[in-house]
Design a protein around this motif. Structure first.
Motif, short mmCIF file in Angstrom:
data_model
loop_
_atom_site.label_atom_id
_atom_site.label_comp_id
_atom_site.label_asym_id
_atom_site.label_seq_id
_atom_site.Cartn_x
_atom_site.Cartn_y
_atom_site.Cartn_z
N UNK A 29 8.58 -11.73 1.89
CA UNK A 29 7.06 -11.53 1.83
C UNK A 29 6.72 -9.87 2.07
N UNK A 30 5.56 -9.55 1.41
CA UNK A 30 5.00 -8.37 1.75
C UNK A 30 6.15 -7.00 1.40
N UNK A 31 6.74 -7.19 0.28
CA UNK A 31 7.73 -6.19 0.10
C UNK A 31 7.07 -4.85 0.05
N UNK A 32 5.90 -4.50 -0.54
CA UNK A 32 5.42 -3.22 -0.51
C UNK A 32 4.86 -2.75 0.57
N UNK A 33 4.43 -3.68 1.61
CA UNK A 33 3.77 -3.32 2.76
C UNK A 33 4.31 -1.97 3.65
N UNK A 34 3.56 -1.08 3.84
CA UNK A 34 4.13 0.17 4.58
C UNK A 34 4.43 1.34 3.69
N UNK A 35 4.85 1.15 2.52
CA UNK A 35 5.23 1.87 1.54
C UNK A 35 4.20 2.95 1.12
N UNK A 36 4.60 4.27 1.08
CA UNK A 36 3.57 5.27 1.00
C UNK A 36 2.61 5.44 2.41
N UNK A 37 3.25 4.89 3.45
CA UNK A 37 2.42 4.86 4.46
C UNK A 37 1.21 4.02 4.53
N UNK A 38 0.91 2.93 3.69
CA UNK A 38 -0.34 2.29 3.50
C UNK A 38 0.10 0.99 3.97
N UNK A 39 -0.83 0.11 4.46
CA UNK A 39 -1.03 -1.16 4.62
C UNK A 39 -1.07 -1.99 2.97
N UNK A 40 -0.31 -3.07 2.94
CA UNK A 40 -0.24 -3.59 1.61
C UNK A 40 -1.33 -3.77 0.69
N UNK A 41 -2.69 -4.29 1.45
CA UNK A 41 -3.91 -4.37 0.57
C UNK A 41 -4.34 -3.12 0.03
N UNK A 42 -4.38 -2.04 0.88
CA UNK A 42 -4.94 -0.73 0.68
C UNK A 42 -3.99 -0.26 -0.56
N UNK A 43 -2.73 -0.28 -0.54
CA UNK A 43 -1.86 0.15 -1.51
C UNK A 43 -1.97 -0.56 -2.66
N UNK A 44 -2.08 -1.67 -2.91
CA UNK A 44 -2.36 -2.36 -3.97
C UNK A 44 -3.77 -2.01 -4.73
N UNK A 45 -4.86 -1.96 -3.95
CA UNK A 45 -6.09 -1.61 -4.37
C UNK A 45 -6.13 0.08 -5.00
N UNK A 46 -5.24 0.87 -4.18
CA UNK A 46 -5.17 2.07 -4.59
C UNK A 46 -4.42 2.24 -6.15
N UNK A 47 -3.56 1.27 -6.47
CA UNK A 47 -3.02 1.16 -7.89
C UNK A 47 -4.19 0.92 -8.76
N UNK A 48 -5.10 0.02 -8.39
CA UNK A 48 -6.30 -0.39 -9.45
C UNK A 48 -7.32 0.66 -9.29
N UNK A 49 -7.23 1.79 -8.32
CA UNK A 49 -8.41 2.73 -8.44
C UNK A 49 -7.85 4.02 -8.74
N UNK A 50 -7.36 4.62 -7.46
CA UNK A 50 -7.22 6.24 -7.49
C UNK A 50 -6.01 6.36 -8.48
N UNK A 51 -4.97 5.74 -8.41
CA UNK A 51 -3.82 5.84 -9.40
C UNK A 51 -4.23 5.93 -11.08
N UNK A 52 -5.38 4.94 -11.21
CA UNK A 52 -5.82 4.90 -12.60
C UNK A 52 -6.48 6.18 -12.91
N UNK A 53 -7.32 6.84 -11.82
CA UNK A 53 -8.13 7.91 -12.13
C UNK A 53 -7.02 9.01 -12.35
N UNK A 54 -5.98 9.11 -11.64
CA UNK A 54 -4.85 10.18 -12.11
C UNK A 54 -4.26 10.00 -13.33
N UNK A 55 -3.93 8.92 -13.75
CA UNK A 55 -3.32 8.60 -15.09
C UNK A 55 -4.18 9.00 -16.23
N UNK A 56 -5.59 8.79 -15.95
CA UNK A 56 -6.40 8.98 -17.14
C UNK A 56 -7.19 10.29 -17.07
N UNK A 57 -6.94 11.20 -16.06
CA UNK A 57 -7.59 12.41 -15.68
C UNK A 57 -9.06 12.27 -15.51
#
Length: 468
Positions: A358-386
């Motif tokens: 369980x919680x395989x991605x938890x703590x990666x990049x120094x972030x708690x799992x929910x924040x990390x996943x939400x960043x994928x849906x927000x900040x990372x997308x902004x980076x990809x699309x400029x």
């Protein structure tokens, strides 16, 4: 006049805060984020219209980096082996029939439906990987960018932000004969492709700030080396997003090795494509040494778990990619399901099934799992699309959504656990309001054009039902 949004809870700096406000200027940008202040302190920004949102939490709008909007018309038409076969390659045939069947106006109607559905679930930006260019007979329209403009027009009608990623598609694959199903995609001359791309880019520069541009060589199999070098060099010159399907299927790896004596990411690295401007869509079937190459280039991977599940593509090694320094963003792709948070939770859930943990991605990049996943849906997308979005920060676009804290899927959530419940448990019906570029697009769960959009789409589906 600026607008002060005052929800019960505001997501900022990785946590929900109460008694905070988001102030939006009349240019659609965020003016300030912080504790609620008195009206007199807002005089420097021309006064403020206060909009109180009790019982709601406000979060940055989500970003879908990979959409083929015309495929929204396929939903319900390809879920049987009898009709669409057992794998990606047979599914592709029914997708081709759909692509050939749509008129320019129907492409607009279907795209509006896709973008409406996205907006209703809190997605405020879409990266449209657009490869419908020609008539069903393979002829150029008088305006070579007619169909791209239909998709842009659809996004503007709905009110969503769009990055139009103009796709290059040259051939059926290495040593393969032409495929009649791809006739609307093909643009065999690189110079002609760049002329049409430059024309569209210049036209987009005169459009509202909610429209931007990038390039998308379809895949290694569809775009040969010299063509790819030519158009990617142009993209690099203009520092624009460059997106490409890579390693979605094992057959692609075999074809790449046969043609170039290199694996896909090894080949792309040789061409100098592995940079922070590059997004590899899917990247499921990775070979030895490729993750290290991807991490060294600081690229983004566009994960599309709902489509990858639907097509039987496989499971992304998200844990290994994150550990190597690869950014991960999320896409809808085929529109089998339109829910950015479902993509986020599937990314983690797939790893749980693979690793029996369980919680395989938890703590990666120094972030708690929910924040990390939400960043994928927000900040990372902004980076990809400029795009200057994906976070509630001063100077960025005012793109956000609110959720109803009394919705049964998240009711009772304490502030410190709300993001966990939003990411892992929230139903899309909890989304109440959506704002893009400071403009209200969804108000109390409704879009002003919703009935018209759905009825136009229903007519398309009724006609297609007899043709696919």
């Amino acid at each position: 006049m600026s607008v002060s949004y005052q929800p019960e809870l505001l997501y900022v700096d990785g946590r929900f805060r109460n008694d905070y406000e988001l102030v939006v200027g009349d240019d659609g940008r965020i003016v300030s984020v912080g504790p609620v202040v008195s009206m007199k302190n807002l005089e420097g920004v021309g006064g403020s219209d206060v909009r109180r949102l009790p019982g709601r939490a406000l979060l940055p709008g989500m970003i879908d980096i990979h959409s083929h909007s015309f495929q929204r018309a396929l939903r319900g038409k390809a879920e049987s082996r009898r009709r669409s076969g057992p794998d990606f390659w047979s599914w592709r045939n029914i997708m081709y029939r759909c692509a050939l069947a749509l008129t320019p106006e129907e492409i607009y109607d279907v795209a509006r439906m896709a973008f409406l559905e996205m907006t209703l679930v809190g997605i405020t930006t879409v990266g449209e990987f657009h490869y419908l260019h020609r008539t069903p007979k393979g002829e150029a329209y008088a305006d070579p960018n007619l169909l791209a403009k239909q998709v842009i027009r659809a996004a503007e009608s709905v009110g969503t932000r769009i990055a139009l990623l103009r796709c290059a598609y040259v051939r059926a694959g290495f040593e393969l004969p032409p495929d009649a199903g791809q006739i609307r995609f093909l643009e065999p001359d690189a110079e002609r492709f760049l002329i049409d791309s430059e024309t569209l880019r210049n036209e987009i520069a005169k459009m509202p700030a909610t429209v931007s541009f990038g390039l998308a060589p379809h895949s290694v199999r569809a775009v040969p080396r010299e063509y790819l070098k030519t158009i990617s060099a142009w993209a690099h010159t203009h520092a624009m997003p460059l997106h490409m399907h890579v390693a979605e299927q094992p057959a692609e790896i075999e074809a790449c090795v046969a043609e170039y004596k290199a694996t896909p990411f090894e080949f792309l690295d040789q061409l100098g494509l592995m940079t922070h401007d590059f997004t590899a869509i899917h990247a499921i079937h990775l070979q030895d040494g490729e993750i290290e190459r991807m991490g060294r280039g600081k690229i983004t991977v566009g994960a599309c778990p709902t489509t990858e599940r639907n097509l039987g593509d496989g499971i992304l090694a998200a844990d290994e990619l994150i550990d190597a320094g690869v950014s991960i963003a999320l896409g809808t792709d085929s529109h089998t399901q339109t829910d950015a948070l479902e993509n986020a939770r599937e990314l983690e859930s797939n790893l749980r099934l693979r690793h029996l943990q369980r919680a395989v991605l938890d703590g990666r990049q120094g972030e708690a799992l929910p924040a990390l996943l939400f960043d994928f849906a927000t900040r990372a997308g902004a980076r990809s699309l400029h795009v200057e979005a994906g976070a509630l920060e001063v100077g960025k676009a005012a793109d956000f959504f609110t959720v109803d804290l009394s919705d049964s899927s998240i009711a009772g959530s304490l502030p410190d656990e709300l993001l966990t419940n939003v990411v892992f448990s929230m139903s899309p019906r909890a989304v109440c309001d959506v704002v893009v570029d400071g403009k209200v697009v969804i108000d109390e769960r409704r879009h002003v054009l919703e009935g018209e959009i759905i009825e136009a789409f229903r007519r398309v589906q009724t006609r297609l039902g007899t043709e696919l």
